[in-house]
Motif scaffolding. Structure first.
Motif, short mmCIF file in Angstrom:
data_model
loop_
_atom_site.label_atom_id
_atom_site.label_comp_id
_atom_site.label_asym_id
_atom_site.label_seq_id
_atom_site.Cartn_x
_atom_site.Cartn_y
_atom_site.Cartn_z
N THR A 90 14.49 -14.40 -12.78
CA THR A 90 14.73 -13.18 -11.69
C THR A 90 14.42 -11.66 -12.51
N PRO A 91 13.80 -10.48 -12.27
CA PRO A 91 13.13 -9.78 -12.55
C PRO A 91 14.41 -9.02 -12.72
N PRO A 92 15.38 -8.09 -12.96
CA PRO A 92 16.66 -7.96 -13.79
C PRO A 92 16.79 -6.32 -12.66
N ASP A 93 16.06 -5.68 -12.61
CA ASP A 93 16.36 -4.81 -12.48
C ASP A 93 15.59 -3.52 -11.25
N ILE A 94 14.67 -3.98 -10.03
CA ILE A 94 14.68 -3.76 -9.24
C ILE A 94 14.98 -3.72 -8.16
N THR A 95 14.40 -2.11 -7.73
CA THR A 95 15.48 -2.66 -6.01
C THR A 95 14.56 -1.76 -5.19
N TYR A 96 14.97 -2.16 -3.78
CA TYR A 96 14.26 -1.44 -3.35
C TYR A 96 14.23 -0.43 -2.45
N PRO A 97 12.80 0.37 -2.13
CA PRO A 97 12.94 1.52 -1.92
C PRO A 97 13.40 2.52 -0.64
N ASP A 98 14.22 3.65 -0.98
CA ASP A 98 14.62 3.78 0.52
C ASP A 98 14.18 3.57 1.72
N ALA A 99 14.88 3.39 2.87
CA ALA A 99 13.85 3.50 4.49
C ALA A 99 12.88 4.69 4.21
N GLU A 100 14.43 5.58 4.07
CA GLU A 100 13.54 7.47 4.80
C GLU A 100 12.65 8.02 3.49
N THR A 101 12.87 7.90 2.16
CA THR A 101 12.46 8.59 1.48
C THR A 101 11.13 7.65 0.89
N ALA A 125 0.59 -1.34 -0.21
CA ALA A 125 -0.08 0.29 0.51
C ALA A 125 0.66 1.10 0.06
N GLY A 126 1.96 1.58 0.78
CA GLY A 126 3.05 2.07 0.68
C GLY A 126 3.88 2.84 -1.15
N TYR A 127 4.15 1.77 -1.15
CA TYR A 127 4.24 2.72 -2.55
C TYR A 127 3.57 2.32 -3.66
N THR A 128 2.35 2.10 -3.31
CA THR A 128 1.32 2.31 -3.93
C THR A 128 0.36 3.79 -3.36
N SER A 129 0.30 4.56 -2.71
CA SER A 129 0.33 5.52 -1.74
C SER A 129 -0.28 6.78 -2.63
N THR A 130 -0.37 6.53 -4.15
CA THR A 130 -0.75 7.86 -4.74
C THR A 130 -2.09 7.82 -5.46
N GLY A 131 -2.13 5.73 -5.62
CA GLY A 131 -3.26 5.08 -6.22
C GLY A 131 -3.01 5.38 -7.83
N GLN A 174 11.79 5.86 -2.11
CA GLN A 174 12.26 6.60 -3.70
C GLN A 174 12.98 4.75 -3.90
N SER A 175 12.78 4.89 -5.32
CA SER A 175 13.69 3.84 -5.97
C SER A 175 13.49 3.75 -7.30
N ARG A 176 14.56 3.61 -8.51
CA ARG A 176 14.43 3.67 -9.39
C ARG A 176 13.89 3.38 -9.82
N LYS A 177 13.01 2.09 -9.83
CA LYS A 177 11.77 0.90 -10.14
C LYS A 177 11.76 0.14 -9.03
N SER A 178 11.08 0.77 -8.38
CA SER A 178 10.59 -0.48 -6.76
C SER A 178 9.05 -1.67 -7.02
N VAL A 179 9.00 -1.54 -8.72
CA VAL A 179 8.30 -2.54 -8.99
C VAL A 179 7.86 -2.86 -10.28
N VAL A 180 7.88 -4.66 -10.84
CA VAL A 180 8.50 -4.76 -12.33
C VAL A 180 6.81 -3.71 -12.62
N HIS A 181 5.76 -4.06 -12.38
CA HIS A 181 4.61 -3.24 -13.55
C HIS A 181 3.29 -2.90 -12.84
N PHE A 182 2.42 -2.40 -13.12
CA PHE A 182 1.51 -1.93 -12.62
C PHE A 182 0.38 -2.39 -13.73
N THR A 183 -0.33 -3.15 -13.03
CA THR A 183 -1.82 -3.67 -13.74
C THR A 183 -2.69 -3.14 -13.05
#
Length: 805
Positions: free
Chosen positions: A612-623, A340-346, A625-634
């Motif tokens: 294995t998805p090749p380019d996913i990075t965990y969001p920064d714990a404080e902000t 929910a957090g990394y999709t929190s602007t819907g 932010q991530s260059r690619k936090s998830v593979v895609h959205f539906t």
């Protein structure tokens, strides 16, 4: 001898004619033919208080029951388990934390003896104050559900807060929220809440565990969604080698996330690994009356969302506070909070974002994975508040959504660019198909009619390193076995895999068989969750099939002395038009080909594939932010046409139009089935479902007598399911997940439709007859908002809730 079904839903071998193929439920692993008289049966005695110190547990009465062989308590099996956070013990140790927590495991020769022994166990407690409200638990540390939180092992991307009840805190910090609010023309702030929800799967939990006393090897037969997840959790909890644990997962009777991770397996292991019982298999069957206490529930949820909007109707800032009531354990429930957090602007682009998303411990059954994984909760609040905001600023709710939509290339709340999608097209189609802007009279005398709309969005909620692998074996008769450790629970994954293999190999669909998971035979797969199987495991299956084809063509090319590119496989027949040759697949595939030089080459053709998805990075714990936090959205949209009876509060859904961008529909009939099934489940959650407790934490809705769900009688006659196809780049055929997404937004669409019909906004799910009737009465008094917070019982605390809101 034929297998039949007993009244507890499991199979036993009796001399009766019965067609097993027509039997419902899981049968194949619980019969006496496999285990014989050595099989033991277990039942758990459970806590009767929500929070308390265990003063004594009297097991003497249980041990007197004929057939009872052992009673095990928590101090005899001291292990912690958890996929993300090791905060669960199979049996209570020194203290109980919710009504229903296992305090003792009775193991007996028969189910009846285990049941009777369980009833004979008594315990004494020193009751402690309990907390049932997630806001109170998060903001007042007077009662700590897990005072030892800082000692628990966890994955590195979780941020529990020791000394509090916050098991995970996910945050987004982007832009200057305060400045954006100060400059906004409109400020809209609202709150929405919902209770815990049960999965309602048909088959209760069942597990059999056995330890080999000679080798120490553990074998677990279990009704689980994810065999390898069970193996990993057991290995870490017991500090046990992976190679000594085998997990077999036969067909299961539904899951919806309720059989993800580990549910009852560790409790069954407490019996099987007891020194006095080693070598005998122990079966733990959970009756329906205990399921709601012993498996995941969807977390209760409270959301406060504040929007800053400029004079053109563009959202400039959002501030979110989300409380997920994760109950007594966050070992799995910490992750929906992140989702929910990394999709929190819907579905919207907002340049300035502040999100605090909390997993909060309470003295209730544990929350975790549920279809939609944090997004029905998030979007259940977001899409209601977006509707409210549009009306408050005098803008059409559809126009407001389109104006603020997260278009391709714009950053999500984590900063990653949004990929291509067809959401604008879907919105237009839903509006037209449901007649959203056309006012219609109710078809039922005396009723009122309304129409509502909501958007949906979800990413695969999974770690960055979630991997899949598969084997494709071509057999000597031209058939194919696919070993992919996905659990097909009815979502049609095996149909899709068979289609993929058929496409790559040129072998008819009916000759391809997918085998159910077994960690001894199957290669690794992370989990069957997150709507990831068709594209993630699909990538592995496609690669394995391609590898098998290349190996097969290389053998034929060497045998026929032609180039591999000149050979095709059509309907299971290998052809080379250049050489004028055509042969069906036969036993040479496994025995080897006699080559022109007189030597045998080849042998069994087995293709391997992994992904294995090749380019996913965990969001920064404080902000966050991530260059690619998830593979895609539906993404998708739902329009609903409802009628409500002002005299009784009854609500009936007339029609639904629901569309999603699925990338590509691999199996159209299964895509349609997922949209229709999820829509009904979402309607059920919106109108009926909720778990409720008394002031002592005792569940008031423990079974289907009191816990209401939609049945075939409640299904709308008209569900217009459709989809658009914007291909996904990181996918076997451009497909994206659709299994969870149709569950997400029917409930807020109903809320918006009820406002259209009644002129009153209901902020608390579900929209029961009583709640809708109360809203009607409020409307007659000129009041426009109904917000019922179930935990605010004391007047002083009601004031605190109002202040927080």
């Amino acid at each position: 001898m034929k297998q039949t079904i007993t009244n507890d839903g499991v199979g036993k071998w009796v001399p009766r004619q019965y067609d097993v193929e027509k039997a419902a439920g899981t049968l194949q692993f619980t019969d006496d033919l496999r285990f014989g008289s050595e099989l033991l049966h277990a039942r758990a005695a459970r806590s009767t208080v929500a929070h308390g110190e265990i003063l004594s547990i009297d097991v003497s009465g249980a041990l007197k029951v004929p057939g009872v062989v052992k009673v095990i308590t928590g101090d005899q099996f001291v292990h912690r388990f958890g996929l993300y956070l090791q905060d669960r013990t199979p049996l209570a140790i020194r203290k109980v934390r919710y009504v229903g927590e296992p305090i003792a495991l009775v193991v007996a020769e028969t189910e009846e003896a285990a049941e009777e022994g369980m009833l004979q166990i008594t315990a004494k407690y020193r009751e402690l104050p309990a907390v049932f409200d997630p806001i109170q638990a998060a903001t007042d540390n007077g009662v700590l559900v897990h005072p030892e939180l800082e000692t628990y092992e966890r994955v590195p991307y979780l941020t529990p807060q020791p000394g509090t009840n916050i098991a995970n805190w996910f945050r987004i910090r982007r832009g200057d929220v305060d400045k954006a609010f100060a400059e906004s023309e409109y400020i809209v702030e609202e709150a929405v809440n919902c209770p815990q929800i049960a999965h309602g799967f048909l088959e209760p939990h069942c597990c059999i565990c056995k330890e080999d006393p000679a080798t120490g090897n553990l074998t677990i037969w279990t009704a689980a969604q994810s065999a390898f997840a069970v193996r990993d959790i057991v290995a870490k909890g017991l500090n046990y080698p992976l190679h000594k644990i085998r997990v077999v997962a036969p067909p299961i009777g539904g899951g919806f996330g309720g059989k993800a991770g580990m549910t009852v397996e560790s409790l069954c292991l407490a019996g099987a690994m007891d020194p006095d019982l080693r070598g005998r298999p122990v079966k733990l069957y959970i009756p329906r009356e205990e399921v709601l206490l012993t498996s995941w529930v969807r977390q209760a949820y409270v959301a406060k969302i504040k929007l800053g909007i400029d004079r053109e109707g563009k959202i400039q800032a959002i501030k979110n506070t989300f409380f997920f009531d994760t109950g007594v354990s966050a070992e799995y429930g910490a992750n929906p909070v992140r989702s929910a957090g990394y999709t929190s602007t819907g579905c919207y682009y907002v340049p300035n974002v502040w999100t605090d998303s909390y997993a909060v411990y309470t003295n209730k059954p544990f929350g975790g994975a549920y279809r939609g994984f944090g997004l029905p909760e998030l979007m259940g609040a977001m899409e209601v508040i977006i509707d409210i905001a549009a009306r408050k600023i005098g803008m059409d709710p559809i126009e407001f959504r389109l104006k603020n939509m997260l278009q391709p290339g714009l950053p999500t709340c984590t900063g990653m660019p949004m990929h291509n999608h067809a959401l604008s097209t879907i919105v237009g189609k839903v509006v037209d198909r449901i007649g959203l802007k056309r006012k219609e009279e109710a078809t039922r005398p005396g009723w009122v009619r309304g129409k509502g709309f909501a958007l949906a969005i979800k990413a695969p909620a999974m770690p960055a390193d979630a991997s899949s692998s598969a084997l494709v074996k071509i057999l000597g008769d031209g058939t194919v076995e696919v070993l992919a450790a996905t659990m097909d629970m009815g979502q049609g994954a095996y149909t899709a895999y068979a289609q993929m293999v058929s496409e790559e190999l040129g072998i008819p669909l009916e000759k391809i068989r997918c085998l159910f998971p077994d960690t001894n035979s199957h290669p690794y797969d992370w989990q069957t969750v997150a709507s990831r199987s068709c594209w993630s495991m699909g990538m592995a299956v496609k690669r394995a099939a391609t590898d098998a084809r290349e190996k097969l063509l290389a053998l034929y090319a060497q045998c026929w002395q032609v180039e591999p590119e000149s050979i095709t496989i059509e309907h299971g027949v290998v052809k080379c038009r250049k050489a004028g040759r055509s042969e069906p697949l036969d036993e040479r595939i496994q025995n080897g080909f006699l080559m022109p030089d007189g030597n045998l080459h080849g042998g069994p053709v087995v293709g391997t594939g992994s992904f294995t998805p090749p380019d996913i990075t965990y969001p920064d714990a404080e902000t966050g932010q991530s260059r690619k936090s998830v593979v895609h959205f539906t993404v998708g949209a739902v329009g609903i046409d409802i009628e409500a009876d002002p005299a009784t509060g009854e609500v009936v859904v007339n029609r639904v139009s629901a569309g999603y961008d699925v990338g590509r529909a691999i199996s159209p009939i299964n895509v349609r089935g997922q949209i229709e099934g999820g829509t009904v489940q979402g309607i059920s959650a919106g109108l009926m479902e909720g778990m409720y407790y008394d002031e002592k934490g005792r569940l008031l809705t423990p079974d289907f007598t009191d816990y209401k769900m939609s049945t075939s009688m409640d299904v709308p006659e008209d569900i217009d399911a459709f989809w658009e196809e914007t291909p996904e780049e990181l996918s076997p055929y451009g497909n994206r997940g659709i299994g969870e997404h149709s569950m997400i937004s029917p409930a807020p669409a109903i809320d918006n439709a009820l406002f259209d019909a009644l002129g009153v906004r209901i902020h608390t799910y579900p929209f029961s007859k009583e709640r809708v009737y109360k809203a009607v009465q409020m409307g007659k008094r000129g009041e426009t908002d109904l917000w019922e917070y179930p935990y605010a019982q004391e007047q002083s605390y009601k004031s605190a809730i109002k202040e927080w809101l």
